[in-house]
Write a protein that holds these residues in place. Structure first.
Motif, PDB file in Angstrom:
ATOM      1  N   PRO A  49       0.799  -1.227   0.000  1.00  0.00           N
ATOM      2  CA  PRO A  49       0.000   0.000   0.000  1.00  0.00           C
ATOM      3  C   PRO A  49       0.832   1.279   0.000  1.00  0.00           C
ATOM      4  N   ILE A  50       0.393   2.244  -0.769  1.00  0.00           N
ATOM      5  CA  ILE A  50       0.938   3.602  -0.758  1.00  0.00           C
ATOM      6  C   ILE A  50      -0.207   4.514  -0.342  1.00  0.00           C
ATOM      7  N   LYS A  51       0.030   5.349   0.681  1.00  0.00           N
ATOM      8  CA  LYS A  51      -1.002   6.298   1.082  1.00  0.00           C
ATOM      9  C   LYS A  51      -0.737   7.635   0.402  1.00  0.00           C
ATOM     10  N   LEU A  52      -1.726   8.102  -0.326  1.00  0.00           N
ATOM     11  CA  LEU A  52      -1.592   9.359  -1.056  1.00  0.00           C
ATOM     12  C   LEU A  52      -2.445  10.433  -0.400  1.00  0.00           C
ATOM     13  N   ASP A  53      -1.820  11.569  -0.064  1.00  0.00           N
ATOM     14  CA  ASP A  53      -2.566  12.760   0.344  1.00  0.00           C
ATOM     15  C   ASP A  53      -2.482  13.725  -0.818  1.00  0.00           C
ATOM     16  N   LEU A  54      -3.608  14.037  -1.415  1.00  0.00           N
ATOM     17  CA  LEU A  54      -3.617  14.821  -2.649  1.00  0.00           C
ATOM     18  C   LEU A  54      -4.375  16.130  -2.473  1.00  0.00           C
ATOM     19  N   THR A  55      -3.824  17.178  -3.095  1.00  0.00           N
ATOM     20  CA  THR A  55      -4.539  18.440  -3.205  1.00  0.00           C
ATOM     21  C   THR A  55      -4.681  18.751  -4.686  1.00  0.00           C
ATOM     22  N   LEU A  56      -5.882  18.967  -5.134  1.00  0.00           N
ATOM     23  CA  LEU A  56      -6.148  19.314  -6.526  1.00  0.00           C
ATOM     24  C   LEU A  56      -6.586  20.771  -6.577  1.00  0.00           C
ATOM     25  N   ASP A  57      -5.862  21.568  -7.362  1.00  0.00           N
ATOM     26  CA  ASP A  57      -6.224  22.973  -7.549  1.00  0.00           C
ATOM     27  C   ASP A  57      -6.518  23.198  -9.018  1.00  0.00           C
ATOM     28  N   SER A  58      -7.689  23.723  -9.320  1.00  0.00           N
ATOM     29  CA  SER A  58      -7.992  24.031 -10.714  1.00  0.00           C
ATOM     30  C   SER A  58      -7.372  25.375 -11.076  1.00  0.00           C
ATOM     31  N   VAL A  59      -6.648  25.376 -12.199  1.00  0.00           N
ATOM     32  CA  VAL A  59      -6.062  26.615 -12.716  1.00  0.00           C
ATOM     33  C   VAL A  59      -6.610  26.812 -14.121  1.00  0.00           C
ATOM     34  N   VAL A  60      -6.177  27.869 -14.809  1.00  0.00           N
ATOM     35  CA  VAL A  60      -6.774  28.187 -16.103  1.00  0.00           C
ATOM     36  C   VAL A  60      -6.601  27.043 -17.101  1.00  0.00           C
ATOM     37  N   ASP A  61      -5.391  26.458 -17.163  1.00  0.00           N
ATOM     38  CA  ASP A  61      -5.112  25.456 -18.190  1.00  0.00           C
ATOM     39  C   ASP A  61      -5.335  24.011 -17.750  1.00  0.00           C
ATOM     40  N   GLY A  62      -5.606  23.810 -16.480  1.00  0.00           N
ATOM     41  CA  GLY A  62      -5.749  22.422 -16.063  1.00  0.00           C
ATOM     42  C   GLY A  62      -5.882  22.294 -14.562  1.00  0.00           C
ATOM     43  N   VAL A  63      -5.367  21.175 -14.055  1.00  0.00           N
ATOM     44  CA  VAL A  63      -5.471  20.879 -12.628  1.00  0.00           C
ATOM     45  C   VAL A  63      -4.063  20.634 -12.093  1.00  0.00           C
ATOM     46  N   LEU A  64      -3.716  21.397 -11.072  1.00  0.00           N
ATOM     47  CA  LEU A  64      -2.424  21.216 -10.419  1.00  0.00           C
ATOM     48  C   LEU A  64      -2.606  20.201  -9.301  1.00  0.00           C
ATOM     49  N   VAL A  65      -1.842  19.112  -9.385  1.00  0.00           N
ATOM     50  CA  VAL A  65      -1.920  18.075  -8.357  1.00  0.00           C
ATOM     51  C   VAL A  65      -0.680  18.171  -7.480  1.00  0.00           C
ATOM     52  N   THR A  66      -0.887  18.340  -6.179  1.00  0.00           N
ATOM     53  CA  THR A  66       0.207  18.347  -5.214  1.00  0.00           C
ATOM     54  C   THR A  66      -0.044  17.179  -4.277  1.00  0.00           C
ATOM     55  N   GLY A  67       0.969  16.344  -4.139  1.00  0.00           N
ATOM     56  CA  GLY A  67       0.716  15.147  -3.361  1.00  0.00           C
ATOM     57  C   GLY A  67       1.870  14.749  -2.469  1.00  0.00           C
ATOM     58  N   VAL A  68       1.549  13.964  -1.458  1.00  0.00           N
ATOM     59  CA  VAL A  68       2.550  13.308  -0.622  1.00  0.00           C
ATOM     60  C   VAL A  68       2.194  11.826  -0.610  1.00  0.00           C
ATOM     61  N   ALA A  69       3.170  11.015  -0.958  1.00  0.00           N
ATOM     62  CA  ALA A  69       2.973   9.565  -0.963  1.00  0.00           C
ATOM     63  C   ALA A  69       3.749   8.981   0.201  1.00  0.00           C
ATOM     64  N   ALA A  70       3.053   8.340   1.132  1.00  0.00           N
ATOM     65  CA  ALA A  70       3.710   7.680   2.269  1.00  0.00           C
ATOM     66  C   ALA A  70       3.800   6.199   1.946  1.00  0.00           C
ATOM     67  N   LEU A  71       5.018   5.684   2.009  1.00  0.00           N
ATOM     68  CA  LEU A  71       5.217   4.292   1.610  1.00  0.00           C
ATOM     69  C   LEU A  71       6.353   3.668   2.405  1.00  0.00           C
TER      70      LEU A  71
END
Ligand SMILES: [Zn+2]
Ligand SMILES: [Zn+2]
Length: 179
Positions: A49-71
């Motif tokens: 298992p990998i635990k992902l904490d994700l933040t999705l921010d919508s910007v003009v051209d797309g979606v910025l994904v910022t994440g931390v993967a705990a493994l």
């Protein structure tokens, strides 16, 4: 935010985020490690298992994904070769472009498929950069004797006879030449 699809756990949907710029969604999910994940010396067994904490921010051209993967990765100590298992947190960030935005050919890798984002390449790249290339079982690990491979932690007084007589003869020869 919708959970990921079990058939494609590293594909996330942006459906709930909406298309207007300036929106944010945060969520966590647990995904199984994809195959051949890691670098040359350490890796993640597939399915761990990998635990992902994700933040999705919508910007003009797309979606910025910022994440931390705990493994937890597995490998061997670079000094004593013992198997080791260590936990790590890998940070990653990637902008995924909307399907109808004009972008360069190399950015096509990060084009969204409809409302879907494929996280695996960004996560894999971040893991390759972040995971240590020479992990050690502990900072104090003494490693192995370079001459015979004995574990030095278990043999604190381990020493070898300094010079083999054949090498001494060679050394004498060089001394003569230089002198
Ligand atoms: Zn070690
Ligand atoms: Zn030795």
């Amino acid at each position: 935010m919708s959970a990921s699809n079990p058939q494609a756990p590293l594909v996330i949907s942006t459906h709930d985020l909406g298309r207007a710029a300036g929106l944010r969604k945060q969520f966590s999910l647990i995904v199984p490690a994809p195959s051949s994940f890691g670098n040359a010396v350490i890796g993640l067994p597939e399915g761990l298992p990998i635990k992902l904490d994700l933040t999705l921010d919508s910007v003009v051209d797309g979606v910025l994904v910022t994440g931390v993967a705990a493994l937890t990765y597995q490998g061997e100590c670079a000094r004593c070769l013992d198997p080791i298992e260590q936990s790590a947190e890998i940070e990653f960030q990637e902008l995924y472009f909307y399907p109808d935005v004009a972008i360069s050919a190399e950015d096509e890798l990060f084009r969204m498929n409809g409302e879907l984002i494929y996280l695996e390449p960004a996560l894999r790249d971040a893991a390759l950069l972040d995971l240590p290339l020479a992990p050690v079982c502990s900072e104090e690990c003494l490693g192995l004797c370079a001459q015979c491979g004995v574990r030095l932690a278990e043999n604190p007084n381990h020493v070898h006879e300094q010079v083999d007589s054949r090498w001494q003869a060679l050394a004498d020869l060089f001394d003569t030449k230089e002198g």
